[in-house]
Design a protein around this motif. Structure first.
Motif, short mmCIF file in Angstrom:
data_model
loop_
_atom_site.label_atom_id
_atom_site.label_comp_id
_atom_site.label_asym_id
_atom_site.label_seq_id
_atom_site.Cartn_x
_atom_site.Cartn_y
_atom_site.Cartn_z
N TYR A 127 -9.36 -2.88 -16.96
CA TYR A 127 -8.66 -1.97 -16.04
C TYR A 127 -9.24 -2.11 -14.63
N ALA A 128 -10.56 -2.19 -14.53
CA ALA A 128 -11.20 -2.34 -13.20
C ALA A 128 -10.76 -3.66 -12.56
N LEU A 166 -7.05 -3.12 -11.47
CA LEU A 166 -7.00 -2.12 -10.39
C LEU A 166 -7.41 -2.75 -9.05
N THR A 167 -8.52 -3.48 -9.06
CA THR A 167 -9.05 -3.98 -7.80
C THR A 167 -8.25 -5.18 -7.27
N SER A 188 -5.29 -1.47 -6.00
CA SER A 188 -4.84 -0.19 -6.58
C SER A 188 -3.33 -0.17 -6.78
N PRO A 196 -8.47 6.38 -15.51
CA PRO A 196 -8.13 5.95 -14.14
C PRO A 196 -8.89 6.71 -13.05
N ARG A 197 -9.03 8.02 -13.21
CA ARG A 197 -9.72 8.80 -12.17
C ARG A 197 -11.19 8.40 -12.07
N ALA A 240 -11.57 4.83 -10.62
CA ALA A 240 -11.27 4.81 -9.18
C ALA A 240 -12.43 5.41 -8.39
N GLU A 241 -13.00 6.49 -8.92
CA GLU A 241 -14.12 7.12 -8.22
C GLU A 241 -15.33 6.18 -8.19
N TYR A 245 -14.30 3.11 -5.77
CA TYR A 245 -13.89 3.33 -4.38
C TYR A 245 -14.55 4.52 -3.67
N GLU A 246 -15.15 5.42 -4.43
CA GLU A 246 -15.62 6.65 -3.79
C GLU A 246 -17.12 6.82 -3.89
#
Ligand code: MN
Length: 319
Positions: free
Chosen positions: A152-153, A156-157, A161, A185-186, A189-190, A193-194
């Motif tokens: 998934y990573a 996603l990347t 996204s 997913p949350r 993503a965190e 990216y966060e």
């Protein structure tokens, strides 16, 4: 080709897994997903990367096993070269890795010329992770949460996204399966990216100050110098993703970040909204990539380098 790869996997015992320098989420997620697949089959696996794993990818399950020095390259039965369009992109160990008898390349770059006799290249795939998912289905391997999170990573990347033009219905179908199997997913993503270090945002502020437009606003560019990086105590890899802010500007078709590597030596990352093929621009200067994301290096002073890129983008449009 999938069958041939399955056959090699089944008949061999020791595997080296590697990918390109300047690691990204697809390279790492693919390597680690393959690691878990092979380990699940009782195989011996070493993941080697020249570069260290960036901080924001250390959450990927299994990332602790990755090594950055290669001890006994010729002792492996097989090497998997992932997300690489040419063997040189592995880095300094390319020739030792190349000496391993069986080499399998799994990749999705347009610029891939096919450097291995076993090559699984699908330029339509969103990511190497997506191709590995198909391999996994073929092998009827159990899709564990560790594999799902890594794939998934990767997807996603490499799709920005799910923004890039390589995002299609298969991408979502596969991503849906991965979520079902434990990729949150949350949370992912965190983690990816966060988790920016404050110095990265300070550097972004400086770099955005250099924003320029060419060709009636269709080309937007930013420049990062070594001095800026030093001033805020950043690392060169902190510029990852900066170019996407430029592409987000209305009217911009091609976004470029000029990164000073050393005096009069620049690395360009190019992003396109899809009308202009930036892979062809990068290719002209010995680089490569995809239709909407590519990179290359040019020697020269910044003004000369900029005009070379701008002219090349404009010429691309004319074709
Ligand atoms: Mn990729």
């Amino acid at each position: 080709m999938l069958d041939r790869i399955v056959e090699v996997i089944n008949s061999c015992r020791t595997f080296l897994v590697t990918a390109h320098v300047r690691l990204d989420g697809d390279a790492l997620g693919s390597e680690l997903a393959l690691y878990h697949i092979l380990r699940g089959m009782g195989k011996e696996v070493v993941i080697y990367n020249q570069d260290e794993t960036p901080e924001n990818y250390k959450f990927l399950p299994g990332s602790g096993v990755i090594v950055n020095t290669l001890e006994s390259a010729p002792d492996f039965d097989v090497v998997f070269v992932l997300d690489c369009s040419e063997i040189e992109r592995i880095g300094d160990e390319a020739s030792r890795v190349g000496s391993i008898g069986r080499m399998i390349n799994i990749d999705h770059h347009i610029s891939n010329g096919g450097f291995c006799n076993i090559s699984l290249i699908d330029t339509e795939a969103s990511s190497t992770g997506e191709i590995l998912y198909r391999l996994l289905e073929k092998m009827k391997v159990d899709l564990t949460a560790d594999i799902a999170i890594n794939l998934y990573a990767a997807i996603l990347t490499d799709t920005g996204s799910f923004h890039h033009s390589n995002t299609g219905k298969d991408t979502f179908a596969i991503a849906g399966k991965l979520v079902e199997k434990g990729a949150d997913p949350r949370w992912i993503a965190e983690m990816v990216y966060e988790v920016n270090p404050p110095a990265k945002i300070e550097l972004l502020a400086r770099v955005l100050d250099t924003l320029e437009f060419d060709w009636d606003g269709k080309i937007g560019s930013i420049t990062v110098t070594r001095q800026m990086i030093e001033d805020v105590g950043a690392l060169p890899e902190y510029t990852e993703g900066f170019v996407d802010f430029v592409r987000s500007i209305k009217g911009v078709e091609v976004a470029v970040i000029y990164s000073e590597i050393s005096k009069n030596n620049f690395r360009m990352s190019l992003r396109s909204k899809g009308k202009i093929n930036v892979e062809r621009v990068a290719d002209k200067f010995g680089g490569g990539g995809h239709l909407s994301a590519a990179a290359c290096m040019i020697e020269g002073d910044i003004d000369t380098v900029k005009s070379s890129i701008v002219n090349s983008v404009i010429n691309q449009q004319k074709k």
